[in-house]
Design a protein around this motif. Structure first.
Motif, PDB file in Angstrom:
ATOM      1  N   GLY A 175       0.570  -1.295   0.363  1.00 54.58           N
ATOM      2  CA  GLY A 175       0.262  -0.274   0.100  1.00 54.58           C
ATOM      3  C   GLY A 175       0.656   1.112  -0.218  1.00 54.58           C
ATOM      4  O   GLY A 175       2.004   0.742   0.709  1.00 54.58           O
ATOM      5  N   ILE A 176      -0.228   2.153  -0.369  1.00 54.41           N
ATOM      6  CA  ILE A 176       1.488   3.653   0.058  1.00 54.41           C
ATOM      7  C   ILE A 176       1.408   3.726   1.020  1.00 54.41           C
ATOM      8  O   ILE A 176       1.333   3.718   2.513  1.00 54.41           O
ATOM      9  CB  ILE A 176       0.081   4.748  -0.717  1.00 54.41           C
ATOM     10  N   GLY A 177       2.961   4.341   0.957  1.00 58.94           N
ATOM     11  CA  GLY A 177       3.838   4.486   2.157  1.00 58.94           C
ATOM     12  C   GLY A 177       4.850   2.821   1.813  1.00 58.94           C
ATOM     13  O   GLY A 177       5.270   3.169   3.582  1.00 58.94           O
ATOM     14  N   GLU A 178       4.218   2.042   1.424  1.00 57.24           N
ATOM     15  CA  GLU A 178       4.914   0.508   2.496  1.00 57.24           C
ATOM     16  C   GLU A 178       5.980   0.768   1.583  1.00 57.24           C
ATOM     17  O   GLU A 178       5.655   1.347   0.824  1.00 57.24           O
ATOM     18  CB  GLU A 178       3.786  -0.379   2.258  1.00 57.24           C
ATOM     19  N   GLN A 179       7.075  -0.199   1.715  1.00 58.05           N
ATOM     20  CA  GLN A 179       8.530  -0.171   1.099  1.00 58.05           C
ATOM     21  C   GLN A 179       8.069  -1.626   0.984  1.00 58.05           C
ATOM     22  O   GLN A 179       7.603  -3.128   1.034  1.00 58.05           O
ATOM     23  CB  GLN A 179       9.218  -0.412   1.772  1.00 58.05           C
ATOM     24  N   VAL A 180       8.385  -1.787  -0.607  1.00 54.27           N
ATOM     25  CA  VAL A 180       8.762  -3.277  -1.364  1.00 54.27           C
ATOM     26  C   VAL A 180       9.771  -3.374  -2.206  1.00 54.27           C
ATOM     27  O   VAL A 180      10.684  -2.705  -2.863  1.00 54.27           O
ATOM     28  CB  VAL A 180       7.140  -3.434  -2.208  1.00 54.27           C
ATOM     29  N   LEU A 181       9.838  -4.618  -2.266  1.00 48.32           N
ATOM     30  CA  LEU A 181      11.086  -4.815  -3.260  1.00 48.32           C
ATOM     31  C   LEU A 181      10.981  -4.937  -4.076  1.00 48.32           C
ATOM     32  O   LEU A 181       9.774  -5.617  -4.974  1.00 48.32           O
ATOM     33  CB  LEU A 181      11.052  -6.532  -2.744  1.00 48.32           C
ATOM     34  N   VAL A 182      11.734  -4.142  -5.452  1.00 49.27           N
ATOM     35  CA  VAL A 182      11.449  -3.854  -7.057  1.00 49.27           C
ATOM     36  C   VAL A 182      12.894  -4.532  -8.111  1.00 49.27           C
ATOM     37  O   VAL A 182      13.466  -3.991  -7.346  1.00 49.27           O
ATOM     38  CB  VAL A 182      11.388  -2.408  -6.823  1.00 49.27           C
ATOM     39  N   GLU A 183      11.801  -4.717  -8.903  1.00 44.93           N
ATOM     40  CA  GLU A 183      13.665  -5.219 -10.287  1.00 44.93           C
ATOM     41  C   GLU A 183      12.997  -3.834 -11.204  1.00 44.93           C
ATOM     42  O   GLU A 183      12.698  -3.738 -11.737  1.00 44.93           O
ATOM     43  CB  GLU A 183      12.995  -6.622 -10.583  1.00 44.93           C
ATOM     44  N   ASN A 184      14.301  -3.804 -10.587  1.00 46.15           N
ATOM     45  CA  ASN A 184      14.935  -2.483 -11.996  1.00 46.15           C
ATOM     46  C   ASN A 184      15.102  -3.512 -13.527  1.00 46.15           C
ATOM     47  O   ASN A 184      15.544  -4.328 -13.198  1.00 46.15           O
ATOM     48  CB  ASN A 184      16.010  -2.110 -11.450  1.00 46.15           C
ATOM     49  N   LEU A 185      13.875  -2.843 -14.440  1.00 47.75           N
ATOM     50  CA  LEU A 185      14.356  -3.817 -15.318  1.00 47.75           C
ATOM     51  C   LEU A 185      15.339  -3.140 -16.528  1.00 47.75           C
ATOM     52  O   LEU A 185      15.636  -4.171 -17.558  1.00 47.75           O
ATOM     53  CB  LEU A 185      13.338  -3.652 -15.878  1.00 47.75           C
TER      54      LEU A 185
END
Length: 234
Positions: free
Chosen positions: A204-214
């Motif tokens: 959700g907004i404000g939370e931190q998530v792992l993201v892969e830079n494509l």
């Protein structure tokens, strides 16, 4: 119904043995507490809430050090989250002292309740909500009084019709789902660089998530700022 106030707590004085028969009386303390509660009730009435407060007679033998200034009274607990808050009565004169007085305060007004049975994970819409007159401060979680705080939220667990909504029942809906393509903003002050990525978790907004830079195939931890957008510090 009237509830006797029991003087339970804390008498603090800078000079030992300042309890004096000719000092501040129980009636003065009682009067200051009642005036404070009356003012609180009047203030909440202007917001559409009805406040009833019960206070009984203090021990007439109670006498504290004389206070040269008007007694100060405040809530030491949140009256919106309990029907049994305490009042802190204090003297800030040359012989200061403090005392906690448990009182009974009931705040009644409109709050949001479930219009029907709701299931876990269900997204709230206007048809799922209604208002009802409840004792707003009967739960420590705090009753929700605004429809705007509920629409679009998800249920953390199922509840029955008529249940009062409290913050612990709700989950913010995910702004990003796992597998979504997102815009990654690397920001420093007013300067930012954008790149494309893929979310490896929902958030959700404000939370931190792992993201892969494509572009670089690197995995970074980013903060969700809006649906489809995350941000990392530079």
């Amino acid at each position: 119904m009237r509830i006797t106030i029991f003087v339970t707590a804390l008498l603090m004085s800078t000079i030992p043995g300042t309890v004096m028969a000719s000092g501040t009386t129980a009636e003065q303390i009682y009067s200051s507490a009642e005036n404070f509660l009356d003012a609180f009730a009047k203030e909440q009435a202007s917001e559409g809430f009805s406040v009833m407060h019960d206070s009984g007679k203090l021990d007439a033998r109670l006498s504290l050090a004389t206070c040269e200034k008007p007694l100060e009274v405040s809530f030491s607990g949140d009256p919106w989250k309990t029907t049994q808050p305490s009042l802190l009565v204090s003297c800030e004169g040359s012989r200061p002292w403090r005392m906690f007085l448990p009182v009974s305060v009931t705040i009644t007004g409109d709050a949001m309740v479930a219009a029907r049975t709701l299931g876990r994970g269900e997204r709230l819409t206007e048809s799922a909500l209604r208002t009802d007159s409840v004792v707003v401060n009967s739960t420590r979680r705090g009753a929700i009084t605004s429809e705007d705080q509920l629409i679009g939220m998800e249920m953390r667990r199922g509840i029955n019709a008529g249940t009062v909504f409290t913050p612990d029942l709700l989950l913010s809906p995910a702004a990003i789902e796992r597998g979504d393509h997102v815009i990654i903003s690397a920001r420093s002050g007013n300067f930012s660089v954008n790149s494309r990525g893929k979310a490896l978790a929902s958030g959700g907004i404000g939370e931190q998530v792992l993201v892969e830079n494509l572009s670089s195939s690197r995995t970074v931890r980013a903060r969700v700022t809006a649906p489809g957008h995350v941000e990392i510090p530079m």
